[in-house]
Design an enzyme around this catalytic site. Structure first.
Site, PDB file in Angstrom:
ATOM      1  N   HIS A 176      41.169  39.228  24.955  1.00  0.00           N
ATOM      2  CA  HIS A 176      39.982  39.535  25.764  1.00  0.00           C
ATOM      3  C   HIS A 176      40.073  40.956  26.324  1.00  0.00           C
ATOM      4  CE1 HIS A 176      42.396  39.224  29.369  1.00  0.00           C
ATOM      5  NE2 HIS A 176      42.927  38.123  28.861  1.00  0.00           N
ATOM      6  N   THR A 181      43.892  37.825  38.219  1.00  0.00           N
ATOM      7  CA  THR A 181      43.782  36.372  38.330  1.00  0.00           C
ATOM      8  C   THR A 181      43.995  35.977  39.798  1.00  0.00           C
ATOM      9  OG1 THR A 181      46.133  36.180  37.926  1.00  0.00           O
ATOM     10  CG2 THR A 181      44.689  36.006  36.013  1.00  0.00           C
TER      11      THR A 181
END
Ligand SMILES: *[C@@H]1O[C@H](CO)[C@@H](O)[C@H](O)[C@H]1NC(C)=O
Ligand SMILES: *[C@@H]1O[C@H](CO)[C@@H](O)[C@H](O)[C@H]1NC(C)=O
Ligand SMILES: *[C@@H]1O[C@H](CO)[C@@H](O)[C@H](O)[C@H]1NC(C)=O
Ligand SMILES: *[C@@H]1O[C@H](CO)[C@@H](O)[C@H](O)[C@H]1NC(C)=O
Ligand SMILES: *[C@@H]1O[C@H](CO)[C@@H](O)[C@H](O)[C@H]1NC(C)=O
Ligand SMILES: *[C@@H]1O[C@H](CO)[C@@H](O)[C@H](O)[C@H]1NC(C)=O
Length: 443
Positions: free
Chosen positions: A69, A75
């Site tokens: 990606h 995160t």
């Protein structure tokens, strides 16, 4: 050192790359290349070497793209560490380095769930355009690229931005679609979520962080009096430079508080993370790449998938969800899974395991070259006519971020070519379903 670094990046942050008249101008350079290309897994995509077309006696007959990606927000786990370190820096009573003054009025605003940033979507779309330009003559309306993605939102968005780029580059004549999304809680060859017994890279990255982080923490503590940063905070703070730069598409002020040497040491942190996370340094790392390799062998040889690891047998047995008659396949995945696949294949094999206390200068396992954002491994199948010591027949070559791989494990020649037969032969670990390792994931 600080001054020269600052003056260099001012130069570079002004660069707009114009990659074709129809494209918007997007800054892809936030720091000098030597610095930006040592941001490990947070390095924006770049071609490690210029793409070399195959030798003239060969023509490409099939292309298998495996792509990470694009650039994303941190995160949720990373966000916790980042916020804690930033809070410490902001609690300082006095900044003696003027480059820290921005912290007096600084608010952390990045998204916290690892979603794609617009720059990451842009680089995924660019990759789709490059794929069309390079391989467009292999496809037709009846033979469009077959596209799959692992189910994370950022991976799915990368896949659809890629198909959109492919379509745009063809003037919307060829419009491939994302056909299969593999759930990360089920059988998925594009994610590393199916081996509960696999260990983590924490022992090695913690060792190295304590070594490289301590002097950097001491320096920052002397410039931000009372902030009490620890070595561990450094591996959370350095990524703010790449994360903020990619998210805001301008150089983050955090970049200027670190030196080129700091970034080089952070790169090694990232190299250890992938090597011991799912690469050669993790006993149950390579086996997690076996399912994808068996799918790749099926496509290359045009025979049904034979795998008893991570594949979804139902999907792989159907020509609708696993066709064998396409010329271009594109699969969207994650960096940890790509590291497992490199190790399953035998790419970037190191003579010795990476030393968690001292960076080896000779290592070729360099995360920014293996799995930057939008990283891609491309396996080309070729049909060659007799030339030099080559016989007529099917061959394979592999490019990682455009750098041709030597394929020593199947006797790759000077053009990086192995015969298809030798390549299949070399993949005994995958063909044997990980030689018992997959069972160790559970027992
Ligand atoms: C602090 O930042 C806010 C938002 O970016 C801005 O509106 C304000 O003018 C800044 N204040 C100072 C003193 O720089
Ligand atoms: C590209 O990715 C972005 C996420 O950053 C998403 O919002 C957008 O819908 C995607 N575009 C396409 C064409 O899929
Ligand atoms: C396999 O894929 C099918 C179709 O998407 C899905 O219904 C099924 O739950 C999957 N099974 C596993 C174990 O992944
Ligand atoms: C930093 O450490 C000193 C000495 O241990 C302590 O007095 C101070 O409160 C600490 N500051 C922060 C922000 O934790
Ligand atoms: C999913 O993988 C497991 C482990 O290899 C296997 O036992 C199961 O049959 C697979 N399910 C499907 C639908 O492929
Ligand atoms: C599938 O792989 C297994 C394990 O390597 C092997 O024993 C079997 O013969 C293979 N089946 C086919 C149809 O190739």
């Amino acid at each position: 050192m600080f001054l020269s670094f600052a003056s260099i990046w001012v130069l570079f942050s002004g660069i707009h790359l114009c990659l074709g008249s129809s494209l918007p101008k997007v800054i892809t350079q936030f720091a000098p290349p030597a610095v930006q290309q040592s941001w490990a897994a947070y390095t924006p995509y770049f071609s490690v070497k210029p793409y070399t077309p195959p030798p003239r006696n060969c023509r490409i007959t099939q292309v298998n793209i495996l792509q990470r990606h694009g650039a994303r927000f941190p995160t949720s786990g990373a966000t916790t560490g980042i916020l804690s370190a930033v809070t410490k820096l902001q609690s300082a009573g006095l900044y003696t380095n003027p480059r820290l003054n921005f912290l007096r009025n600084y608010t952390y605003t990045l998204g916290k769930n690892g979603d794609l940033v617009p720059f990451g979507a842009f680089q995924s779309e660019e990759a789709g355009k490059v794929a069309y330009e390079r391989y467009g003559r292999l496809i037709s309306q009846k033979n469009l690229p077959f596209v799959r993605a692992s189910s994370s939102v950022r991976v799915v968005n990368s896949a659809t931005n890629w198909t959109s780029g492919f379509s745009i580059a063809s003037n919307h004549v060829f419009n491939p679609e994302l056909s299969v999304v593999l759930s990360e809680s089920l059988n998925d060859t594009l994610d590393d979520s199916m081996c509960p017994n696999a260990g983590s890279s924490d022992p090695q990255t913690d060792t190295w962080t304590a070594i490289y982080g301590a002097p950097i923490a001491a320096r920052l503590n002397s410039q931000a009096l009372g902030s009490n940063l620890t070595a561990a905070d450094i591996s959370n703070l350095i990524p703010l430079c790449p994360f903020e730069s990619a998210a805001k598409e301008e150089t983050s002020p955090f970049c200027a508080i670190f030196t080129a040497d700091d970034f080089a040491q952070f790169e090694y942190f990232g190299d250890l993370d992938k090597f011991y996370g799912t690469g050669y340094g993790q006993a149950l790392g390579p086996v997690q790449g076996v399912g994808y390799v068996n799918e790749l062998l099926a496509r290359l040889t045009g025979t049904s998938v034979n795998d008893s690891t991570q594949t979804n047998r139902t999907l792989d047995a159907s020509p609708v969800t696993f066709p064998l008659d396409r010329s271009v396949y594109a699969d969207f995945s994650h960096d940890n899974q790509m590291a497992a696949i490199y190790a399953a294949l035998g790419l970037f094999k190191q003579p010795q395991p990476l030393d968690p206390t001292t960076p080896s200068r000779k290592r070729t396992w360099v995360t920014s070259h293996l799995t930057p954002f939008s990283a891609r491994m491309v396996t080309e199948r070729l049909q060659c006519s007799a030339r030099r010591n080559q016989k007529t027949g099917a061959y394979v070559r592999i490019l990682v971020n455009d750098a041709l791989q030597p394929l020593e494990f199947c006797n790759g020649d000077q053009d990086g070519l192995c015969t298809l037969d030798a390549f299949v032969e070399s993949q005994a670990f995958a063909r044997n379903n990980g030689a018992g390792d997959f069972e160790k994931c559970f027992n």
